[in-house]
Motif scaffolding. Structure first.
Motif, mmCIF file in Angstrom:
data_model
loop_
_atom_site.group_PDB
_atom_site.id
_atom_site.type_symbol
_atom_site.label_atom_id
_atom_site.label_comp_id
_atom_site.label_asym_id
_atom_site.label_seq_id
_atom_site.Cartn_x
_atom_site.Cartn_y
_atom_site.Cartn_z
ATOM 1 N N VAL A 8 0.856 -1.185 0.000
ATOM 2 C CA VAL A 8 0.000 0.000 0.000
ATOM 3 C C VAL A 8 0.891 1.234 0.000
ATOM 4 O O VAL A 8 2.096 1.138 0.231
ATOM 5 C CB VAL A 8 -0.971 0.032 1.211
ATOM 6 C CG1 VAL A 8 -1.961 -1.117 1.139
ATOM 7 C CG2 VAL A 8 -0.222 0.024 2.531
ATOM 8 N N LYS A 11 -1.352 6.985 0.202
ATOM 9 C CA LYS A 11 -2.644 7.421 -0.341
ATOM 10 C C LYS A 11 -3.785 6.502 0.062
ATOM 11 O O LYS A 11 -4.942 6.862 -0.061
ATOM 12 C CB LYS A 11 -2.566 7.511 -1.866
ATOM 13 C CG LYS A 11 -1.632 8.594 -2.349
ATOM 14 C CD LYS A 11 -1.572 8.628 -3.857
ATOM 15 C CE LYS A 11 -0.567 9.692 -4.310
ATOM 16 N NZ LYS A 11 -0.411 9.709 -5.767
ATOM 17 N N ASP A 12 -3.456 5.308 0.533
ATOM 18 C CA ASP A 12 -4.481 4.357 0.956
ATOM 19 C C ASP A 12 -4.982 4.704 2.351
ATOM 20 O O ASP A 12 -4.357 5.473 3.078
ATOM 21 C CB ASP A 12 -3.916 2.930 0.939
ATOM 22 C CG ASP A 12 -3.618 2.449 -0.466
ATOM 23 O OD1 ASP A 12 -4.554 2.383 -1.275
ATOM 24 O OD2 ASP A 12 -2.443 2.153 -0.755
ATOM 25 N N ASN A 13 -6.125 4.116 2.728
ATOM 26 C CA ASN A 13 -6.651 4.347 4.068
ATOM 27 C C ASN A 13 -6.838 3.011 4.788
ATOM 28 O O ASN A 13 -6.599 1.944 4.220
ATOM 29 C CB ASN A 13 -7.953 5.157 4.025
ATOM 30 C CG ASN A 13 -9.067 4.459 3.270
ATOM 31 O OD1 ASN A 13 -9.265 3.250 3.389
ATOM 32 N ND2 ASN A 13 -9.817 5.225 2.480
ATOM 33 N N GLU A 16 -9.086 0.410 3.091
ATOM 34 C CA GLU A 16 -8.456 -0.187 1.909
ATOM 35 C C GLU A 16 -7.391 -1.220 2.297
ATOM 36 O O GLU A 16 -7.234 -2.242 1.623
ATOM 37 C CB GLU A 16 -7.852 0.901 1.015
ATOM 38 C CG GLU A 16 -8.914 1.772 0.369
ATOM 39 C CD GLU A 16 -8.374 3.070 -0.229
ATOM 40 O OE1 GLU A 16 -8.985 3.543 -1.204
ATOM 41 O OE2 GLU A 16 -7.368 3.600 0.285
ATOM 42 N N LYS A 20 -7.498 -5.174 1.363
ATOM 43 C CA LYS A 20 -6.360 -5.805 0.682
ATOM 44 C C LYS A 20 -5.854 -7.002 1.480
ATOM 45 O O LYS A 20 -5.513 -8.033 0.914
ATOM 46 C CB LYS A 20 -5.237 -4.792 0.445
ATOM 47 C CG LYS A 20 -4.137 -5.348 -0.458
ATOM 48 C CD LYS A 20 -3.184 -4.285 -0.921
ATOM 49 C CE LYS A 20 -3.753 -3.602 -2.132
ATOM 50 N NZ LYS A 20 -2.758 -2.819 -2.875
#
Length: 136
Positions: A8, A11-13, A16, A20
């Motif tokens: 990741v 920018k991912d949270n 997310e 994943k």
């Protein structure tokens, strides 16, 4: 070493990352910026720093990630990796080449190879040493 790893970015949270982890059937995701390893998130990080701290699914990766990641190099031997994992009490060891993320060595990787069964067992015993478990 596993080289085809899910990663990741910043920018991912949190949501997310959890999705994943579910998709990849893993409890460990490296955080990268380009190819550079900048952290990692474990399922434990999601629980302790995410949900237990009442962070929402939209919370930034930085709120839950571990920044002090222990790394090996591609030249690290299996014995050295197992000793490092035992010493640092970790179950997964990132492998970086000049700061660039290239893969992960896990206790499972060591355990599935008969030749390294002893190293995996020794590392696990040291990782689990002095841990107290809740009885349910």
């Amino acid at each position: 070493m596993t080289t085809d790893c899910a990663t990741v970015t910043l920018k991912d949270n949190v949501y997310e990352i959890a999705v994943k982890m579910k998709q990849e059937d893993t409890g460990f995701i490296p955080v990268v910026e380009g190819n550079k390893l900048i952290g990692c998130v474990t399922d434990r990080d999601l629980v302790l720093r995410g949900y237990a701290e009442k962070n929402e699914g939209s919370a930034a990766v930085e709120k839950v990630m571990s920044k002090d990641v222990v790394c090996a190099t591609p030249e690290t031997t299996v014995d050295e990796a197992a000793k490092l994992m035992a010493q640092k009490q970790i179950r997964r060891l990132c492998v970086c080449d000049n700061g660039n993320f290239v893969g992960i060595v896990s206790l499972g990787d060591l355990a599935v190879r008969d030749k390294y069964e002893d190293e995996a067992g020794e590392a696990l015993s040291k990782i689990s040493k002095d841990k107290q478990f809740a009885h349910v």
